[in-house]
Design a protein around this motif. Sequence first.
Motif, PDB file in Angstrom:
ATOM      1  N   VAL A 138       3.322   0.639 -22.405  1.00  0.00           N
ATOM      2  CA  VAL A 138       2.890   1.469 -23.514  1.00  0.00           C
ATOM      3  C   VAL A 138       3.593   2.818 -23.472  1.00  0.00           C
ATOM      4  CG1 VAL A 138       0.880   2.614 -24.514  1.00  0.00           C
ATOM      5  CG2 VAL A 138       0.642   0.357 -23.527  1.00  0.00           C
ATOM      6  N   ARG A 147      -7.178  -8.029 -30.437  1.00  0.00           N
ATOM      7  CA  ARG A 147      -6.830  -6.853 -31.230  1.00  0.00           C
ATOM      8  C   ARG A 147      -7.386  -6.968 -32.652  1.00  0.00           C
ATOM      9  NH1 ARG A 147      -3.169  -4.865 -34.842  1.00  0.00           N
ATOM     10  NH2 ARG A 147      -2.482  -2.735 -34.391  1.00  0.00           N
ATOM     11  N   GLY A 167      -5.977   5.055 -34.326  1.00  0.00           N
ATOM     12  CA  GLY A 167      -4.684   4.502 -34.715  1.00  0.00           C
ATOM     13  C   GLY A 167      -3.763   5.498 -35.396  1.00  0.00           C
ATOM     14  N   ASP A 187      -0.595   8.042 -28.554  1.00  0.00           N
ATOM     15  CA  ASP A 187       0.019   6.717 -28.384  1.00  0.00           C
ATOM     16  C   ASP A 187      -0.256   5.791 -29.579  1.00  0.00           C
ATOM     17  OD1 ASP A 187      -2.650   6.052 -28.008  1.00  0.00           O
ATOM     18  OD2 ASP A 187      -2.386   5.302 -25.964  1.00  0.00           O
ATOM     19  N   ARG A 194      -2.802   4.102 -30.477  1.00  0.00           N
ATOM     20  CA  ARG A 194      -3.517   2.877 -30.157  1.00  0.00           C
ATOM     21  C   ARG A 194      -4.993   3.017 -30.514  1.00  0.00           C
ATOM     22  NH1 ARG A 194      -2.836   1.673 -24.212  1.00  0.00           N
ATOM     23  NH2 ARG A 194      -3.153  -0.501 -24.775  1.00  0.00           N
ATOM     24  N   ASP A 210      -6.226  -2.258 -29.572  1.00  0.00           N
ATOM     25  CA  ASP A 210      -4.983  -2.176 -28.797  1.00  0.00           C
ATOM     26  C   ASP A 210      -5.280  -1.932 -27.321  1.00  0.00           C
ATOM     27  OD1 ASP A 210      -2.999  -2.466 -30.873  1.00  0.00           O
ATOM     28  OD2 ASP A 210      -3.481  -0.424 -31.518  1.00  0.00           O
ATOM     29  N   THR A 247      -1.952  -3.868 -26.269  1.00  0.00           N
ATOM     30  CA  THR A 247      -0.915  -3.855 -27.303  1.00  0.00           C
ATOM     31  C   THR A 247      -0.689  -2.438 -27.815  1.00  0.00           C
ATOM     32  OG1 THR A 247      -2.556  -4.290 -29.039  1.00  0.00           O
ATOM     33  CG2 THR A 247      -1.433  -6.205 -28.089  1.00  0.00           C
ATOM     34  N   GLN A 248       0.407  -2.273 -28.550  1.00  0.00           N
ATOM     35  CA  GLN A 248       0.706  -0.997 -29.184  1.00  0.00           C
ATOM     36  C   GLN A 248       1.636  -1.256 -30.362  1.00  0.00           C
ATOM     37  OE1 GLN A 248       3.151   1.821 -26.961  1.00  0.00           O
ATOM     38  NE2 GLN A 248       1.979   3.517 -27.824  1.00  0.00           N
TER      39      GLN A 248
END
Length: 182
Positions: free
Chosen positions: A2, A102, A148, A153, A155, A159, A164-165
């Motif tokens: 990430v 996610r 988000g 970042d 995320r 995420d 995830t990203q």
Amino acid sequence: MVAANNDISLKSRIKELFVDYLLIISYLVILLLLSLSFYVFIFGKIPSFTLLQSQLIAGLTSVVPVVIGFSWLDYCGGSFGKRKAGLRLSYQKKTFLAASIRNIIKFFPWQLGHMGTIDGIYTDYTSLFGHICTSASLILLFILLWMGLFRKDKRHLGDLLAGTQVVKKESEAKTSNSYLSI
């Protein structure tokens, strides 16, 4: 892996969300037209449903297919909105399960909203359950959007749980060089 500082612009994220939600709205309009046509041609009218039946129909025909569809799209390179905005989903470990986790988290506020609204329709908005679902839906939606859009970042909770990203397509090389371990 990430990136600690994700350089996705607010404009890109909004474009992604807009395109994806246009796709969802299109699906829902088609679903509505097919459902109404089915009820009218088969039953001659729209049948009455219980509260539980309405909850199940809403969840199984709208939320579940959208979660599965977006999970598959994310697993295969990204949703239409991500592709249109020049974004992709980066995985700590690329699995369909990670994409599913996610998207379950991402669409959970929508399901809670359905549950609150349907409960409200059946109880004239006097049920505590409906108010709790609706309030939780709005609070969680705000939290996910804020995370988000405004975290460094970029995320959201889904995420973080899925590893995830969302990143720029062209920043793949940068992301692999500047990362944090999850």
